[in-house]
Motif scaffolding. Structure first.
Motif, PDB file in Angstrom:
ATOM      1  N   ALA A  33      -1.779  17.089   2.864  1.00 40.84           N
ATOM      2  CA  ALA A  33      -0.332  17.211   2.872  1.00 40.84           C
ATOM      3  C   ALA A  33       0.337  16.055   3.605  1.00 40.84           C
ATOM      4  O   ALA A  33       1.420  15.610   3.238  1.00 40.84           O
ATOM      5  N   ASN A  34      -0.313  15.571   4.616  1.00 42.52           N
ATOM      6  CA  ASN A  34       0.284  14.550   5.493  1.00 42.52           C
ATOM      7  C   ASN A  34      -0.080  13.132   5.137  1.00 42.52           C
ATOM      8  O   ASN A  34       0.411  12.195   5.748  1.00 42.52           O
ATOM      9  N   PHE A  35      -0.976  12.983   4.158  1.00 48.03           N
ATOM     10  CA  PHE A  35      -1.542  11.656   3.914  1.00 48.03           C
ATOM     11  C   PHE A  35      -0.496  10.570   3.770  1.00 48.03           C
ATOM     12  O   PHE A  35      -0.556   9.529   4.411  1.00 48.03           O
ATOM     13  N   LYS A  36       0.469  10.881   2.939  1.00 46.10           N
ATOM     14  CA  LYS A  36       1.447   9.828   2.651  1.00 46.10           C
ATOM     15  C   LYS A  36       2.245   9.463   3.888  1.00 46.10           C
ATOM     16  O   LYS A  36       2.508   8.282   4.155  1.00 46.10           O
ATOM     17  N   LEU A  78       0.807  -1.222   0.000  1.00 48.38           N
ATOM     18  CA  LEU A  78       0.000   0.000   0.000  1.00 48.38           C
ATOM     19  C   LEU A  78       0.834   1.263   0.000  1.00 48.38           C
ATOM     20  O   LEU A  78       0.415   2.308  -0.483  1.00 48.38           O
ATOM     21  N   VAL A  79       2.036   1.163   0.566  1.00 47.79           N
ATOM     22  CA  VAL A  79       2.890   2.348   0.573  1.00 47.79           C
ATOM     23  C   VAL A  79       4.099   2.173  -0.343  1.00 47.79           C
ATOM     24  O   VAL A  79       4.657   3.139  -0.841  1.00 47.79           O
ATOM     25  N   VAL A 138       1.055   1.715   7.886  1.00 48.25           N
ATOM     26  CA  VAL A 138       1.361   0.451   7.206  1.00 48.25           C
ATOM     27  C   VAL A 138       2.689  -0.107   7.706  1.00 48.25           C
ATOM     28  O   VAL A 138       2.829  -1.315   7.902  1.00 48.25           O
ATOM     29  N   ASN A 139       3.642   0.761   7.945  1.00 48.58           N
ATOM     30  CA  ASN A 139       4.934   0.275   8.437  1.00 48.58           C
ATOM     31  C   ASN A 139       4.809  -0.364   9.818  1.00 48.58           C
ATOM     32  O   ASN A 139       5.482  -1.343  10.117  1.00 48.58           O
ATOM     33  N   VAL A 140       3.952   0.215  10.652  1.00 45.98           N
ATOM     34  CA  VAL A 140       3.719  -0.404  11.962  1.00 45.98           C
ATOM     35  C   VAL A 140       3.259  -1.834  11.763  1.00 45.98           C
ATOM     36  O   VAL A 140       3.773  -2.770  12.380  1.00 45.98           O
ATOM     37  N   ALA A 141       2.351  -2.009  10.824  1.00 48.52           N
ATOM     38  CA  ALA A 141       1.818  -3.348  10.558  1.00 48.52           C
ATOM     39  C   ALA A 141       2.924  -4.279  10.092  1.00 48.52           C
ATOM     40  O   ALA A 141       3.076  -5.396  10.596  1.00 48.52           O
TER      41      ALA A 141
END
Lengths: 1050, 357
Positions: free
Chosen positions: B270-273, B240-241, B280-283
């Motif tokens: 602005a912050n979405f990414k 996803l990222v 996602v990285n936490v996951a």
């Protein structure tokens, strides 16, 4: 082979860890009765073993059934070393021996060890099959019912009240046997527990035989005591009142005639045994030599003997058939004759029955209406004895009493024979009897006996209330027509018992008489002291209160005879002072009568303690008490005068305050109507006392203070000053609290069902330096007062409430230690006294609570115990009786069936994952020293509970010191009593009493030991509210959640 | 005259709730007496200090004797020594197992070992809770942990059954056990603003969705351990990222849906990414035990703090998270919808709870 005892060991739970390695236990059980032992399998590695054993069967004499306890020992199996004992359960199977009581004992019993206390529980089922036995020489007395209750038990009717029965059994105390030096404390304690259990059983059986001989079927007011005489042995003695009781309106199907003393085959048939074939197979093998003794002249392995053994061998005519109450016309005539001869003359007749009637004493404290005609006053006797050592006649010596010396001559070579003790008591009883006679009375009611032992000195005490009884009750209470006659005699109900029984012109002591304030016809004394409960028909104004006199006297330490002499010399002074204190405190309360008076004199190494407790009331029939006046000895000193007048004011204020507090507002009476024959008022005494060191003739100590005006307290020295001060230091209970030492509180009759029975123990250490009598008195007084204050504080959440049956016991365990033990019950009551009409059912249960005359007529619910034919409202009576019996009995049976099922269902229950908290816990068992349960009706008496426990520790500090040790022990004793009651299918103990609490400590060695003896009657009760529901639905046979005590499920 | 022995034993065991509280709070008898005196009880009842002392001693002794039974509450119900009405039994148990917020925050997520027990001194000083009370609470945690650790079935039910606690308290204990077992870090400074309730809430969601018990109710340790397979799979979400097209597409779907609905739309855009990468990285990292422990630190660092610094209102956070998780379904190239829902469903709930000052 008159009986078969069947025992099944079901399961254990919460067992202690016996194997440190696995944290588990390999438990098995030994079941022992007499000389026969069975064993269960070893249940490996579990703290909750499920033995589910077969039925162990013991075929035994009924005599043994009465004497022996069933002994269950739980052990941890050890392959390599000796098996470790976990603990024991002693089960008294006596309740199974009479037809109306329990049919099965089943439930969880705490496993008790004398060193470790309760260690887990064991589930046991016990049954007995009895066979008819026509052996006329039999030694057993199965079928005689015993009640601790000192009134006719609810749900029974007294057909005949036969009279006094007594017995004592003597044995060597195992603690003092040579073998005790080599055995463990545990073995010694267990030997003692077992011996006392055996002796109690034997005593009860012998008393039962006497009752059967008198043609009675029950003992009421049964009081059994132990005298731990140390080296000279162990005495177990009991007194009681033999009666013929009839169960009230009991359906014959359920209750075979209770007055038939013969043993009935129990309703439990053999085929109820779930696995009848297993008794010959299985791992359980009887151990040791099984002996079945069929011989009537059994030899006992233990060394004990008793008095009057010849009685049991007397052939009984008509034994085993018919009922004593109905048959035998000539016999009855004989009884009547002998009763009268006994009551009217001294029992000097050579006839053996008359000999039996030697003492017209009754241990009852409450009576069927009409039974008590007049009350004379308290009679008491004390005697100081030296306990003689076994096999050492040289040591024998009894204080300067010629009569006692004579006794010694008979016995000096086997002093341990019970005859010695018997003779001691006989002597005291004789004195009591002559005191009663001096008061113009032919009987003594509310009779009790006690001892106080210190080293080798023993004070024997007996006291009671001299009374004139209605002789018809002593023969056949059902005699028609006697009542009208009686009522005519004492037309003014409610004051008759106050009228003097003695001759006015020939009074036994100087007394001040007036015409009865109620009926104006008969003479009454100005103050009345009694040991009985307040009669139901007495008219009382206001409420009552607990009154105590407390006293200490120092005495020099001395040995043997010198010691006994010193004590004998002190006793009269003690009695005098106790009496004076009681009288002053009574006046201070503005009251004129004492009920439930109990004077305890305790002997210690270097002091004597006297504690008198009673419930003061204002009887409407007696004159208003005068005040107390203080007079100084030095009238010239003005500051002193001022002080005196200040004190006087304080006293007057206190009296006024007390009158308000206890709601004493007697109607104003015009003096001229009463016409007092003696002008100046004097203090009267109803108390007669004597010491046995006094000669054969009864010396009546004149307690009426000679010629002195008794209302006047003379302050002639500091001592007297102290006395006055101490009078004023008694703080009344906080508002909302009342206290009394009788069954119920006069003036309160709307009890609610919340009760809390408790025991509180305090021990104080006196500073040994310059102890004076005054300091000692103050310490003792503070101890008692602080104890009461603590009780009021602890029970504050129950306000409004009354402490009933407050029973103080003092002992002097060591030189500088004073121990006070209190047992009482707190009962809440409804503040709104106006609810009487809607609360009739409560009053019904509290028959004896109604003190008001009008109420009594409205709710003469003495019907359970009375035999009044001319009942004001007979239909109501019938109704209630039928309601109680129809609903109550099936209910009780249901409880039993529930219980039978529960141990089996255990396993299922465990596996089922029941939601937490929802699974029912241990059933509630109420305990009370009273004979009733407020708001409830007793439907069944299951038998007497009489238990003796010893607890010892060698790690006192680790168990929380002396307080922690005793606290835990008393809690354990309560638990064991409750468990036994629940196993019998009961849900309450009534007339509970802690008869002994002997505590010894040795903090230096980190050791302590305590002996406790408790007793009471196990009963089934039904809440009044449930009862009403049940009586309306009885036809539908609805299941009703009563008898929760029966449910012993996990 | 000194009192050697002074006891009171009722057929029904008397329990004074106030004294019980003082005992649980670890006060000595003399401190308890002093506190009771201060409460004005002497004036109310007219008792003396000596009476109070004796009463307090008595209650303390009773509680001391009861304590052994309280360690296994079903024993309290079945024992015969103390006759206590059921409602009182429940009160005794519930109060005994109750704990202080301040204490639990110190211990939550720590290993319930001897080492931690040694730190109780410091915790006591720091929180002002008596050492005795700290010990009781710690021992309670440990005892419950030991009993239910290896047990099958629902964690809450097990606790309730073996300790007879109320539903509320059982849930709290489930959270404590869960945190202790997974050793989630809760003591970092930036997590100090979170209450025990916040963590307990998250624990409940995680137990319900992320453990083995959530998929299969017949597995051992099902409620206490996170589903390892699930954690393995989570790295699939990385696409996803990692996939730039997918990330852009995701952003545009979310932005389209939320345009005009957020007060902080521009900040979000602005912050979405960054936010998405963070989540996602936490996951993806949860495969490592160390990162599991830091879950809450990461969530606060990667999501809560950025949003808070932009002053997002909670309603906007909710709208965003809803849209953010839902719009993944419309991403054609993404195949792990179920996995995403299992992850994000729980995470969304947690984040919303964690998002406050």
């Amino acid at each position: 082979m008159p009986g078969k005892l069947k025992v099944k060991i079901v399961a254990g739970r919460h067992l202690p860890v016996m194997d440190r390695a696995s944290d588990l236990t390999d438990a098995f059980v030994e079941v022992k009765f007499g000389n026969t032992t069975f064993k269960t399998d070893v249940y490996l590695k579990s703290l909750n073993p499920q033995w589910n054993s077969e039925w162990f069967k013991f075929e035994v004499d009924d005599e043994d059934l009465q004497d022996e306890p069933l002994q269950i020992t739980v052990l941890d199996h050890d392959t390599y070393s000796a098996n470790d004992a976990i603990g024991k359960v002693y089960i008294d199977i006596d309740p199974l021996l009479y037809s109306e009581a329990a049919t099965v004992i089943s439930g969880w019993f705490p496993i008790y060890d004398t060193i470790h206390g309760i260690r887990g529980e064991i589930n046991v089922i016990v049954k007995v099959d009895l066979f008819n036995d026509l052996n006329r020489f039999r030694q057993s007395s199965c079928g005689v019912k015993f009640f601790c209750t000192t009134s006719i038990p609810k749900c029974y009717r007294a057909v005949i009240i036969h009279g006094f029965v007594e017995e004592l059994v003597v044995n060597e105390d195992p603690e003092y046997q040579w073998i005790d030096r080599i055995r463990t404390p545990r073995a010694s304690n267990e030997a003692r527990q077992r011996l006392i259990s055996l002796m109690s059983g034997e005593l009860q059986r012998k008393i039962g035989l006497k009752v059967l001989e008198m043609r009675g079927n029950a003992v009421v007011g049964y009081l059994q005591c132990f005298d731990l005489e140390g080296e000279s042995g162990l005495v177990v003695r009991a007194i009681g009142t033999a009666c013929t009781l009839d169960k009230l309106s009991s359906p014959a199907a359920f209750l075979p005639a209770c007055n038939s003393p013969c043993k009935e085959m129990k309703e439990i048939p053999f085929n109820e045994d779930p696995n009848p074939n297993t008794h010959s197979s299985g791992p359980s093998t009887p151990l040791k030599n099984q002996t079945y003794s069929f011989s009537p002249s059994k030899s006992y392995s233990r060394q004990s003997s008793s008095s009057d053994t010849d009685l049991s061998l007397t052939p009984k005519t008509g034994m085993g058939s018919g009922s004593a109450g109905k048959e035998g016309g000539p016999f009855k005539a004989l009884l009547r004759q002998q009763t009268q001869s006994a009551l009217e003359q001294r029992g000097g007749s050579p006839h053996r029955f008359c000999k039996r009637r030697e003492f017209p004493f009754f241990t009852l404290t409450a009576f069927p209406p009409g039974f008590l005609v007049h009350v004379g006053g308290v009679v008491s006797a004390r005697s100081v004895k030296l306990l003689d050592r076994i096999h050492n006649p040289a040591f024998v010596g009894i204080m300067g009493n010629t009569r006692s010396y004579k006794l010694l001559d008979w016995n000096s070579f086997n002093a341990d024979e019970p005859e010695t003790r018997d003779a001691w008591w006989a002597e005291i009883r004789q004195e009591i009897k002559s005191h009663a006679k001096a008061l113009g009375c032919h009987a003594v009611v509310g009779y009790s006996e006690s001892t106080s032992i210190c080293e080798e000195v023993c004070i024997l005490s007996a006291s009671g209330t001299a009374a004139v009884l209605n002789p018809r009750f002593l023969q056949d209470g059902t005699v028609e027509g006697c009542l009208e006659q009686r009522l005519e005699e004492n037309l003014p109900v409610g004051c008759g018992f106050c009228h003097i029984p003695y001759d006015e012109l020939n009074m036994p002591f100087p007394a001040h008489l007036t015409y009865c304030y109620n009926c104006r016809k008969q003479k009454v004394p100005d103050v009345l002291f009694t040991t009985i409960d307040l009669p139901t028909d007495a008219t009382v104004i206001g409420k009552g209160c607990l009154i105590q006199a407390r006293l200490c006297r120092l005495k020099k330490k001395a040995q043997a005879e010198a010691n006994a002499t010193a004590i004998s010399n002190l006793l009269p002074f003690m009695e005098y002072e106790v009496h004076t204190q009681l009288m002053n405190k009574l006046k201070l309360k503005g009251m004129n009568a004492l009920f439930g008076l109990r004077i305890q004199i305790t002997v210690g190494e270097n002091m004597l303690m006297g504690l008198a407790s009673a419930t003061g009331v204002y009887l409407a029939a007696l004159p208003t008490p005068g005040g107390i006046q203080i007079a100084g000895k030095t009238p010239n000193d003005s500051s002193y005068e001022q002080h005196i007048s200040h004190m006087q004011k304080k006293i007057n204020d206190t009296i006024a305050k007390n009158k308000e507090l206890y709601e004493i507002n007697p109607p104003e009476t015009s003096e001229e109507v009463i016409g007092s024959p003696i002008p100046e008022p004097r203090q009267r005494s109803r108390l007669l006392r004597s010491q046995s060191e006094s000669s054969d003739e009864v010396i009546e100590l004149d307690l009426s203070h000679g010629k002195k005006d008794a209302f006047v307290l003379e302050i002639d020295d500091t001592d007297a000053m102290e006395d006055v001060h101490s009078l004023l230091t008694d703080v009344p209970p906080p508002s909302g609290f009342y206290s009394c030492n009788t069954e119920i509180m006069p003036g309160i009759n709307n009890w609610t069902s919340e009760i809390q029975m408790f025991t509180s123990v305090r021990v104080i250490r006196l500073s040994s330096l310059n102890l004076t009598n005054q300091a000692l008195n103050k310490n003792f007084n503070d101890l008692c007062e602080n104890l009461l204050k603590s009780l009021y504080f602890k029970l504050r959440s129950m306000i409004p409430c009354c402490l009933c049956h407050v029973n103080f016991t003092v002992s002097l365990p060591e030189d500088e230690l004073i121990q006070v033990t209190v047992t009482a019950v707190a009962i809440t009551f409804d503040k709104n006294q106006a609810l009487q009409t809607t609360k009739t059912h409560i009053e019904k249960s509290l028959q004896r609570a109604s003190t008001d005359n009008e109420e009594l007529l409205q709710f003469p619910l003495e019907l359970c115990s009375d035999s009044l034919p001319s009942h004001p409202f007979p239909p109501a009576k019938e109704h209630l009786e039928s309601a109680s019996s129809n609903s109550g009995i099936p209910a009780a049976q249901r409880a039993v069936t529930v219980e039978k099922a529960s141990p089996m269902g255990e396993g299922n229950f465990r596996n089922r994952s029941a939601p937490p908290c929802a699974n029912s816990t241990v059933g509630v068992v109420k305990m009370t020293p009273l004979s009733f349960i407020p708001g409830a009706k007793i439907t069944k008496y299951l038998g007497i509970i009489n238990m003796f426990f010893i607890r010892e520790t060698t790690s006192l500090r680790e168990e929380g010191g002396v307080s922690g040790f005793l606290h835990a022990f008393i809690a354990e004793v309560f638990a064991m009593v409750r468990a036994h009651v629940a196993a019998l299918g009961g849900n309450a103990v009534v007339s509970y009493i802690m008869k002994q609490c002997v505590f010894m400590e040795n903090p230096n060695k980190n050791q302590a030991q305590c002996l406790i003896n408790v007793s009471g009657d196990a009963v089934v009760f039904v809440r009044e509210s449930d009862l009403e529901v049940a009586s309306t639905q009885q036809a539908a046979a609805t299941c009703q959640p009563l008898c929760t005590g029966g449910e012993v499920t996990t | 005259m000194t009192s050697e022995l002074d006891i009171f034993v009722g057929n029904t065991t008397l329990i004074d709730e106030d004294v019980y509280r003082l005992w649980l709070d670890g006060y000595s008898v003399s401190d308890a007496v002093a506190l009771r005196v201060r409460s004005g009880i002497l004036e109310q009842t007219g008792a003396t200090a000596a009476v109070l002392q004796s009463d307090t001693m008595d209650h303390y002794r009773t509680f001391h004797m009861l304590e052994r039974l309280l360690h296994a509450p079903p024993k309290l119900l079945h024992q015969l020594i103390f006759q206590i009405p059921p409602s009182r039994q429940a009160l005794l148990i519930e109060r005994y197992y109750a704990f202080d917020e301040a204490f639990v925050r110190e211990v939550l997520g720590k290993k319930l070992s001897k080492g931690t027990k040694k730190d109780l001194d410091d915790i006591s000083t720091k929180t002002g809770i008596t050492l005795k009370s700290c010990r009781r609470q710690f021992d309670n945690f440990k005892r419950v942990f030991k009993v239910v650790e290896e047990m099958r079935g629902s964690l809450v039910d097990n606790i309730q059954q073996h300790f007879l606690l109320s539903d509320r308290l059982s849930r709290d204990y489930a959270a404590i056990v869960f945190f202790a077992n997974n050793r989630f870090e809760t003591g970092k400074k930036k997590l100090q603003y979170l209450s025990f309730g916040d963590f307990a809430f998250c624990a409940e969601l995680m137990i319900q969705n992320w453990t083995l018990g959530a998929v299969d109710s017949q597995v051992d340790d099902m409620d206490v351990d996170l589903d390892k397979e699930f954690l393995q799979d989570l790295k699939e979400l990385k696409v996803l990222v990692a996939d730039k097209d997918l990330l852009d597409l995701h952003k545009s779907v979310v932005c389209t849906a939320l345009r005009g609905k957020l007060s902080v739309f521009s900040e979000m855009e602005a912050n979405f990414k960054n936010l998405s990468r963070g989540l996602v990285n936490v996951a993806a990292k949860l495969i490592h035990n160390k990162d599991v422990r830091d879950l809450f630190v990461d969530l606060v660092e990667k999501f809560v703090e950025p949003c808070r610094s932009d002053h997002w209102p909670l309603s906007d956070v909710r709208l965003f998270l809803n849209q953010y998780s839902a719009s993944v379904h419309s991403l054609d190239g993404f195949r792990h919808q179920a996995l995403w829902d299992r992850y994000m469903g729980t995470l969304r709930g947690c984040l919303l709870r964690l998002y406050h000052d």
